[in-house]
Design a protein around this motif. Structure first.
Motif, PDB file in Angstrom:
ATOM      1  N   LEU A 208       0.821  -1.202   0.000  1.00  0.00           N
ATOM      2  CA  LEU A 208       0.000   0.000   0.000  1.00  0.00           C
ATOM      3  C   LEU A 208       0.860   1.259   0.000  1.00  0.00           C
ATOM      4  O   LEU A 208       2.022   1.243   0.421  1.00  0.00           O
ATOM      5  CB  LEU A 208      -0.925   0.014   1.222  1.00  0.00           C
ATOM      6  N   SER A 209       0.271   2.348  -0.460  1.00  0.00           N
ATOM      7  CA  SER A 209       0.942   3.650  -0.378  1.00  0.00           C
ATOM      8  C   SER A 209       0.906   4.152   1.063  1.00  0.00           C
ATOM      9  O   SER A 209       0.231   3.573   1.925  1.00  0.00           O
ATOM     10  CB  SER A 209       0.252   4.655  -1.299  1.00  0.00           C
ATOM     11  N   GLU A 212      -2.569   5.030   2.210  1.00  0.00           N
ATOM     12  CA  GLU A 212      -3.375   3.819   2.350  1.00  0.00           C
ATOM     13  C   GLU A 212      -2.945   3.010   3.576  1.00  0.00           C
ATOM     14  O   GLU A 212      -3.782   2.375   4.222  1.00  0.00           O
ATOM     15  CB  GLU A 212      -3.262   2.973   1.085  1.00  0.00           C
ATOM     16  N   LYS A 213      -1.648   3.029   3.900  1.00  0.00           N
ATOM     17  CA  LYS A 213      -1.170   2.339   5.101  1.00  0.00           C
ATOM     18  C   LYS A 213      -1.757   2.970   6.363  1.00  0.00           C
ATOM     19  O   LYS A 213      -2.196   2.261   7.278  1.00  0.00           O
ATOM     20  CB  LYS A 213       0.354   2.369   5.157  1.00  0.00           C
ATOM     21  N   LYS A 215      -4.495   4.752   6.579  1.00  0.00           N
ATOM     22  CA  LYS A 215      -5.929   4.477   6.573  1.00  0.00           C
ATOM     23  C   LYS A 215      -6.209   3.040   7.008  1.00  0.00           C
ATOM     24  O   LYS A 215      -7.128   2.785   7.814  1.00  0.00           O
ATOM     25  CB  LYS A 215      -6.483   4.717   5.164  1.00  0.00           C
ATOM     26  N   ASP A 216      -5.426   2.100   6.502  1.00  0.00           N
ATOM     27  CA  ASP A 216      -5.614   0.692   6.850  1.00  0.00           C
ATOM     28  C   ASP A 216      -5.336   0.451   8.335  1.00  0.00           C
ATOM     29  O   ASP A 216      -6.051  -0.301   9.005  1.00  0.00           O
ATOM     30  CB  ASP A 216      -4.677  -0.167   5.994  1.00  0.00           C
TER      31      ASP A 216
END
Length: 359
Positions: A208-209, A212-213, A215-216
C-alpha cells in the motif's frame, strides 16, 4: 529537582528487586512448572498411543536407550536432564540471583517454548499494545476533558444529567462485552461488514501507499480502541468536572469576576491551570494503565497478538523467562512513568517543588 530525580531513580532499584523477589517466591509455590509439564507430556505419549507407541512399533516398551520406562515412569537421569534444560538443577536462590544479574544488563533470557529471546518477543508484540494504549489514552483525554469542563460549567443542567447517565452506562459495560457487540454490529457479525475482524493491518499492507497504510492501520484499530475507551470516559470526565467545580467556588474566581473579566477569561485564564493539574499530570499513569491492562480480552477478541496475550499465555504455559521478563519491563516502565507524572506536576504548576518538601 535534579537531586529529587536522582533519588527517585535510585529507589527504582530496590523496588524492582522487591517486586521480582516477591513474584519469584510466589512462582516457586505454584504447581505445574515447566519440568512437571514436560514430564507429564512425555508420560502421556505412552498412554495416548502416539509418538512413543510408534517409536516402539506399537508394543509399548521403549528401547532402553531412550530412557523412557512406560508405566514405570521416566528414567531419573532423563528427569535430571529436563531440570538442567530449564535451569531447575540449581537451587532457587541461585536461580534468582542469576536472573537478577542478567536483568541488570537487560539480558532477559530465552523463552522455554518459543525458541527466541524474550527481548525479541517483547519488541515483536510491542506495536499492538503501544497502538492500543496510545490512541485509547489520547482519545479518552480529548473527549473527557472538554466534556468534563462543559459539565462543570452547566452543572445540574439537563445536559449534565443526560451525559452523566450515558457515561455511567458506558462505564458499567465490560470492554469485552462491548467489543462483541461492535463485532456483531459492524464487523460482519449480523448486520454491517464495515470493519475488519482481526489483525492490526491487512495482509497486503506492504504493497500500500503511505496514505493507504495509515488508513488501513486506523481502520483495523477503530473497533478495538472504541471498545477500550468506552468504559474509561467516566473516571476522567468526572475527575475533570469535580476539579473545575472545586476551583470555581474559590475566592480568587469571585475576585476575577468582580474585576469585570468575562466568564471565558475566568475559566481558561485562571481556573483551567489549577483545575487541570491533577488531570494532566496523571496522563503518564493513565497511558500505562491502558497500555498494560484491560487489553487482554480485546486482543483475544480481535486477534491482536500483543503483550497482554503474550503475558497471559506465558503464565498459563509457565514460560518463566517471558513471565519475569515482561514483569521486569512493565514494572520498570511503570516506575519511570510515576516519576514522569511527578515532573508533569511541576511543569503544569511551577509552585510545586518535590525536591524541597520534607520527607
Amino acid at each position: 529537582m535534579s537531586d529529587y530525580i536522582l533519588r527517585r531513580l535510585l529507589l527504582i532499584i530496590p523496588t524492582l528487586f522487591g517486586i521480582l523477589l516477591l513474584n519469584f517466591v510466589i512462582i516457586q509455590a505454584a504447581p505445574g512448572g515447566p519440568v512437571e509439564q514436560t514430564i507429564a507430556k512425555l508420560e502421556g505419549l505412552d498412554t495416548s498411543g502416539g509418538a512413543a507407541s510408534r517409536a516402539t512399533g506399537g508394543g509399548g516398551d521403549v528401547k532402553s536407550g531412550s530412557g523412557y520406562r512406560g508405566a514405570q515412569g521416566l528414567d531419573p537421569d532423563l528427569v535430571e536432564d529436563i531440570k538442567k534444560m530449564y535451569g531447575f538443577d540449581k537451587p532457587a536462590t541461585q536461580r534468582f540471583w542469576i536472573m537478577v544479574k542478567n536483568y541488570a544488563t537487560f539480558d532477559l533470557g530465552n523463552s522455554f517454548y518459543r525458541d527466541t529471546k524474550v527481548t525479541d518477543l517483547i519488541l515483536e508484540k510491542m506495536p499492538v499494545s503501544l497502538s492500543l494504549g496510545l490512541w485509547s489514552t489520547l482519545i479518552m483525554y480529548l473527549v473527557s476533558i472538554p466534556l468534563g469542563i462543559t459539565k462543570a460549567v452547566r452543572h445540574n443542567s439537563k445536559f449534565d444529567i443526560w451525559t452523566s447517565s450515558i457515561v455511567i452506562i458506558g462505564y458499567a459495560i465490560p470492554a469485552f462485552l462491548f467489543a462483541i457487540l461492535l463485532i456483531i454490529l459492524f464487523a460482519g457479525g449480523s448486520y454491517f461488514d464495515w470493519f475488519p475482524l482481526r489483525g492490526l493491518v491487512s495482509n497486503n499492507f506492504d504493497t500500500l501507499s503511505l496514505f493507504e497504510k495509515i488508513k488501513d492501520y486506523f481502520w483495523h484499530l477503530a473497533l478495538p480502541i472504541t471498545a477500550l475507551v468506552i468504559g474509561n470516559f467516566a473516571t476522567l470526565t468526572f475527575l475533570t468536572k469535580n476539579s473545575f467545580l472545586d476551583e470555581i467556588s474559590k475566592q480568587y474566581v469571585i475576585t476575577a469576576r468582580a474585576k469585570g473579566l468575562s466568564e471565558k477569561q475566568v475559566l481558561y485564564g485562571h481556573v483551567f491551570r489549577n483545575a487541570m493539574l491533577i488531570v494532566i499530570a496523571g496522563f503518564p499513569s493513565a497511558f500505562m494503565g491502558l497500555f498494560f491492562t484491560s487489553s487482554l480480552l480485546i486482543e483475544v477478541i480481535f486477534s491482536l497478538d500483543g503483550l497482554g496475550l503474550l503475558s497471559f499465555e506465558s503464565a498459563i504455559n509457565r514460560d518463566y523467562p517471558v513471565v519475569f521478563g515482561t514483569l521486569f519491563i512493565f514494572t520498570l516502565l511503570g516506575l519511570l512513568m510515576k516519576l514522569l507524572s511527578d515532573l508533569c506536576y511541576c511543569l503544569v504548576d511551577p509552585r510545586i517543588d518535590f525536591a524541597n518538601r520534607e520527607h
